[in-house]
Design a protein around this motif. Structure first.
Motif, mmCIF file in Angstrom:
data_model
loop_
_atom_site.group_PDB
_atom_site.id
_atom_site.type_symbol
_atom_site.label_atom_id
_atom_site.label_comp_id
_atom_site.label_asym_id
_atom_site.label_seq_id
_atom_site.Cartn_x
_atom_site.Cartn_y
_atom_site.Cartn_z
ATOM 1 N N UNK A 261 53.806 47.376 52.868
ATOM 2 C CA UNK A 261 54.785 48.466 52.941
ATOM 3 C C UNK A 261 56.031 48.162 52.118
ATOM 4 N N UNK A 262 55.959 47.155 51.300
ATOM 5 C CA UNK A 262 57.107 46.863 50.429
ATOM 6 C C UNK A 262 57.191 45.436 49.934
ATOM 7 N N UNK A 263 57.329 44.471 50.856
ATOM 8 C CA UNK A 263 57.646 43.110 50.417
ATOM 9 C C UNK A 263 56.631 42.477 49.464
ATOM 10 N N UNK A 264 55.398 42.978 49.432
ATOM 11 C CA UNK A 264 54.412 42.357 48.537
ATOM 12 C C UNK A 264 54.850 42.473 47.079
ATOM 13 N N UNK A 265 55.740 43.422 46.807
ATOM 14 C CA UNK A 265 56.268 43.554 45.443
ATOM 15 C C UNK A 265 57.058 42.318 45.016
ATOM 16 N N UNK A 266 57.497 41.535 45.975
ATOM 17 C CA UNK A 266 58.258 40.323 45.644
ATOM 18 C C UNK A 266 57.376 39.186 45.148
ATOM 19 N N UNK A 267 56.081 39.286 45.440
ATOM 20 C CA UNK A 267 55.198 38.152 45.143
ATOM 21 C C UNK A 267 55.021 37.996 43.637
#
Ligand code: F6R
Length: 368
Positions: A261-267
Motif C-alpha cells: 500500500x505504499x512503503x514497497x516503493x522505498x525498496x
C-alpha cells in the motif's frame, strides 16, 4: 558498575534474563494460578471492566501495542492503545468501567502523568506498569504492577521494555483468570511458556556475535527498514526507534501487510530490511510474512530475517538469518526484540556515538 560492559545499555541488554525472571517472580503458583497482589482494584470492579485503554510514550507505547494483541486474545475485552500525549486531546470516552493502563519505566513521564490525571478525573480506573518504586505515576494510580527490572540507566529502554511486556501479559492472564475467559490449564500453559523466556533470552544473547558482525557490515547504511506482523509489528517499530535514537539514522517499522500500500516503493537494491517472522502456526501469518520477504528481496532488498529455529521456509529468502527460540506468537516480542537492541547498540558504538547519552534525549521526559 557496568559489569565489564562498555555501556550501561549493553549491560542492561545482557541483564534481561534476570530482569524477566524478576518480573515473573512470585506472581504465580506452581500450578500457574496468577496472584497480582499489588492490583488494589477489587476483583469485583475488575470483572466489570468493559474496555481497556493503554497509554504510554515511545517504547512504553510499543509494549502497549504488544499488550493489545495478548489481552484481547485472552480476555476478549476490547483494548485500545494510545500515545499518552494524544490521549486527552481527543476527549476520550471514559467510564468507571474503563481501565486505563499507563506504562512508564520511569514513572515520571509528564505526558503519561497528564493522561492518567485526565482519566481519573473522568472516573476511569488507572493501573500503572512502572519500574520505579514510588514514582509519581504509580502514586497517582489506583493500582500498580512493578516491573522489577532494576534501575535502567541507559537512555534507551531495553530491560524496561521486556519487563513492561511481561507485566502486560500477567495482567491479561490475571483478567482472563478472573473473568473465566480462559480455562485454568490454558493459563497455566502460557505461564509455563513465560517461565521458559529467561533461558530463551539468554540463548539469543549467546548469539550476539552474529549481530555484531552484521552491524560491522551495515556500518554505511543510511536507511534501515523493519517489517513485522501481529505482535511482531510493534517489535519492528521498536527496532527502528532504537536505531533512530542511538545511531541517528532513518529507520522505520512497517506492518508487512502495508508494504504494497505504499512503503514497497522505498525498496531499492542493497537496502537493509529486518524482517520479524511469526512462528509457524495454524493461521497464515507466517506464510504471508515469507511472501512479503520474497517480494522485497526480488526488488533487491538485503533481508535480515529473524525466524524461529527449525523454520526451513525462510532459508531461501534470507540474506542473513537470525534464529530465534521457539515461542508462541504472542510472546515472540520477548525474544525477537533482543537482536534489534544488540544491533542498535553495536552500530551506534561502531559509529562512535555515546550510546548511554544519545544527543537531544533525556532519560525521563518530565515536561509535556
Ligand atoms: C526509547 C525510550 C523512550 C521511552 C519513553 C517513555 O528507548 O526510552 O521512548 O520509552 O520516553 O519513557 P517512560 O517509560 O519512562 O515513561
Amino acid at each position: 558498575e557496568k559489569d565489564g560492559h562498555d555501556w550501561f545499555m549493553r549491560k542492561e541488554i545482557f541483564e534481561q534474563p534476570e530482569s524477566v525472571a524478576a518480573a515473573l517472580l512470585g506472581r504465580h503458583t506452581e500450578r500457574g494460578q496468577l496472584m497480582l497482589d499489588e492490583v488494589r482494584i477489587d476483583d469485583e470492579a475488575l470483572r466489570d471492566i468493559d474496555r481497556i485503554i493503554v497509554v504510554g510514550c515511545g517504547t512504553a507505547a510499543y509494549a502497549g501495542q504488544v499488550a493489545k494483541y495478548a489481552i484481547e486474545h485472552w480476555t476478549r475485552i476490547p483494548v485500545e492503545v494510545e500515545l499518552a500525549h494524544e490521549f486527552r486531546y481527543r476527549d476520550p470516552i471514559l467510564t468507571r468501567n474503563t481501565l486505563v493502563v499507563a506504562i512508564s519505566q520511569s514513572g515520571e513521564t509528564a505526558d503519561t502523568l497528564m493522561a492518567i490525571r485526565h482519566a481519573r478525573a473522568q472516573r476511569a480506573k488507572v493501573l500503572a506498569i512502572c519500574n520505579t518504586n514510588g514514582a509519581t505515576i504509580p502514586r497517582e494510580s489506583d493500582a500498580v504492577i512493578y516491573t522489577h527490572a532494576g534501575p535502567e540507566i541507559g537512555v534507551a529502554s531495553t530491560k524496561g521494555f521486556l519487563t513492561q511486556m511481561v507485566a502486560c501479559y500477567l495482567l491479561g492472564l490475571y483478567l482472563a483468570q478472573l473473568r473465566g475467559t480462559k480455562f485454568g490449564d490454558e493459563i497455566a500453559a502460557v505461564v509455563r511458556d513465560l517461565d521458559r523466556i529467561p533461558a530463551q533470552v539468554q540463548q539469543v544473547l549467546d548469539g550476539a556475535q552474529q549481530v555484531y558482525d552484521l552491524a560491522q557490515e551495515l556500518l554505511d547504511a543510511k536507511v534501515v527498514l523493519f517489517l513485522g506482523r501481529h505482535a511482531g509489528y510493534p517489535v519492528a517499530m521498536e527496532g527502528a526507534l532504537k536505531l533512530k535514537e542511538l545511531a541517528y539514522i532513518h529507520a522505520e517499522g512497517f506492518a508487512a501487510g502495508e508494504l504494497k500500500h505504499g512503503p514497497i516503493a522505498l525498496i531499492e537494491p542493497g537496502l537493509p530490511v529486518f524482517c520479524v517472522v511469526p512462528p509457524r502456526g495454524r493461521d497464515q501469518l507466517h506464510d504471508k510474512m515469507v511472501s512479503a520477504i520474497q517480494e522485497i528481496r526480488a526488488r533487491g532488498a538485503r533481508t535480515i530475517v529473524l525466524a524461529e529455529a527449525g523454520d526451513t521456509t525462510v532459508a531461501d529468502v534470507a540474506d542473513e538469518l537470525i534464529e530465534l527460540p521457539q515461542v508462541p506468537v504472542l510472546l515472540q516480542p520477548l525474544v525477537a526484540t533482543v537482536p534489534l537492541q544488540l544491533f542498535a547498540c553495536e552500530l551506534a558504538t561502531l559509529m562512535g556515538h555515546d550510546v548511554d547519552q544519545p544527543r537531544n534525549l533525556a532519560k525521563s521526559v518530565t515536561v509535556e
